[in-house]
Design an enzyme around this catalytic site. Structure first.
Site: not given
Length: 503
Positions: A56, A58
């Site tokens: 991922d 963030d």
């Protein structure tokens, strides 16, 4: 407490003797045993078997400073005032760092923010309406005379129940604080409000900060201020590529934002490290919904409408779904390890439905371990466990003197539990534990992740073929952990004589 020892307590002399010399309960060097930069395993996993690493963006590849929380809070608060016409007096509220912790539940209909354990019990002393704690008696009354929240009311697979919402990601910290601040203002000024509409307004205001790109603009303008550990992110990715691992990125963030952030952390050629980059993926729907096809973006981020028959290295793709991803890449099973910070949106489906290996990024872990390593925490925990054992063993003595001793121990134990909780967070304590049980968050962490760590930089402390072995932590009926359990096998049946008349 030695003044209360009677002839009935001879078998506990050893326990009391050790307790009287409490500082000696901690051998030299017992503190600082846990490493905040370590990786902790819930399941056995060999990195040597992992060929493909997914990430991922963030709070996984990009870690953000806490300054971002204040910006989100202030902007959403102003949206409530200017666009939703909430009272201007709310402008006096500022973000309160450290008020909330991740993993809390919010009961929309009761306006309660609270911490729930793995067995669905509210931890008393951690229920807040607004910025003020709700008395334990009131909490129990609100739930029909119990601390227990029934399964049908609890969060579903993605953290949402009929009236309960679980805040599972780090971005939710300003949302919880804003929710509590608005309720605090309304209660202080005697303003009636609809709980459901209030919750929706605040959720929408927070969502505006993300959807309208305001947060992206702040970070892009001052990356040095907001982005942490950029050099370490580069080192992790570069090391994996040098060991012939394939890398991919699946994020909900837009390409322009990711591109600028990765250039800041890794360099202008960051895309050369990745075999696949997918933006605006709309997780968790990306993992469950087959409807959205992949679309290609050109180098400027403009959308192309060509049919995607293969996923090419160095290209940027938008939306799509996991089923097409698996079909086009053939990347399946335990040879894939995906890292994310959101237990539901990032990891749950991948582990339970598709058999991928998963790694949870839990930035709070670093702070919590540093607290656990303090002498104050170790002393509190050790004495708390000793008192618990004494209470369990001594409760069979029903004389007045014994009852008085037990009462004093119970009060002391409660004081120590509160002290230990406050070391982590005065309102809610640790994100991993209630007084004695794992939290609801902690149980989900164990269920949905093979390994967990404070940041992906922890990978730099291990060989790329390292095998993580989870420790065999004893079940309650297995190996004795505390001195009070060592002689439980010698216990007689104290009430056997009372049962004779039944025959």
């Amino acid at each position: 407490k030695t003044a209360y020892i009677s002839s009935n307590y001879i078998e506990f002399d050893r326990i009391f003797t050790v307790s009287l010399f409490f500082p000696d309960l901690l051998p030299p060097g017992v503190c600082n045993l846990l490493n905040p930069a370590a990786i902790y395993a819930n399941n056995e996993i060999s990195l040597g078997d992992v060929e493909i690493y997914g990430f991922d963006y963030d709070y996984t590849l990009a870690q953000y400073s806490n300054l971002l929380h204040s910006m989100i809070f202030n902007t959403a608060r102003d949206i409530l005032i200017e666009q939703y016409k909430y009272p201007e007096g709310l402008g006096k509220y500022d973000y309160i760092p450290g008020f909330a912790i991740r993993g809390l539940h919010y009961d929309v209909k009761k306006s309660l923010l609270m911490k729930i354990d793995a067995f669905h019990y509210v931890q008393l002393g951690t229920a807040y309406r607004g910025l003020r704690p709700v008395p334990d008696e009131e909490v129990i009354e609100l739930y029909g005379g119990t601390q227990h929240i029934p399964l049908y009311q609890m969060s579903d697979f993605y953290g949402k129940g009929p009236s309960l919402k679980q805040f599972m990601d780090i971005f939710s910290l300003p949302e919880m604080t804003l929710l509590s601040s608005v309720i605090d203002y309304f209660l202080a000024h005697g303003i009636e409000f609809d709980q459901i509409h209030l919750y929706k307004d605040i959720s929408d205001a927070i969502k505006d900060v993300h959807v309208k790109g305001m947060m992206y603009q702040w970070i892009e303008k001052d990356m040095e201020k907001y982005i942490l550990h950029g050099d370490e992110t580069y080192a992790v990715l570069n090391r994996l590529v040098n060991h012939n691992k394939k890398l991919f990125l699946i994020t909900n963030s837009p390409f322009s934002f990711v591109d600028k952030g990765m250039k800041h952390m890794v360099g202008k050629n960051w895309r050369d490290l990745f075999d696949m980059v997918i933006v605006q993926a709309d997780k968790p729907n990306f993992f469950t919904d087959r409807r959205k096809p992949f679309r290609k973006l050109d180098d400027k981020g403009s959308l192309q409408w060509d049919k995607i028959s293969q996923l090419e290295k160095g290209k940027i793709y938008k939306e799509g779904n996991l089923f097409d991803f698996l079909r086009l890449t053939g990347w399946r099973g335990s040879k894939v390890l995906y890292f994310g910070d959101h237990l539901y949106s990032d990891l749950a489906d991948l582990m339970l439905r598709h058999g991928w290996r998963t790694g949870a990024i839990v930035p709070e872990l670093e702070t919590e371990i540093r607290i656990i390593n303090t002498e104050q925490y170790m002393h509190s925990l050790t004495w708390q466990q000793a008192l618990t054992g004494l209470l369990e063993r001594m409760q069979m003595h029903q004389d007045a003197e014994s009852k008085q001793v037990l009462l004093e121990w119970m009060q002391e134990r409660q004081e120590i539990r509160s002290l230990t909780k406050n070391l982590f967070n005065p309102q809610f304590g640790s994100i991993f534990r209630t007084f004695h049980n794992p939290t609801y968050f902690s149980r989900r962490l164990v269920r949905f992740s093979d390994i967990y760590m404070a940041s992906i930089s922890c990978l730099l402390n291990y060989d790329v073929n390292f095998t993580f072995y989870p420790r065999r932590t004893p079940l309650q009926h297995e190996a004795p952990l505390w001195m009070d359990q060592l002689c439980t096998g010698c216990m007689k049946t104290p009430f056997l004589e009372e049962m004779v008349h039944i025959r």
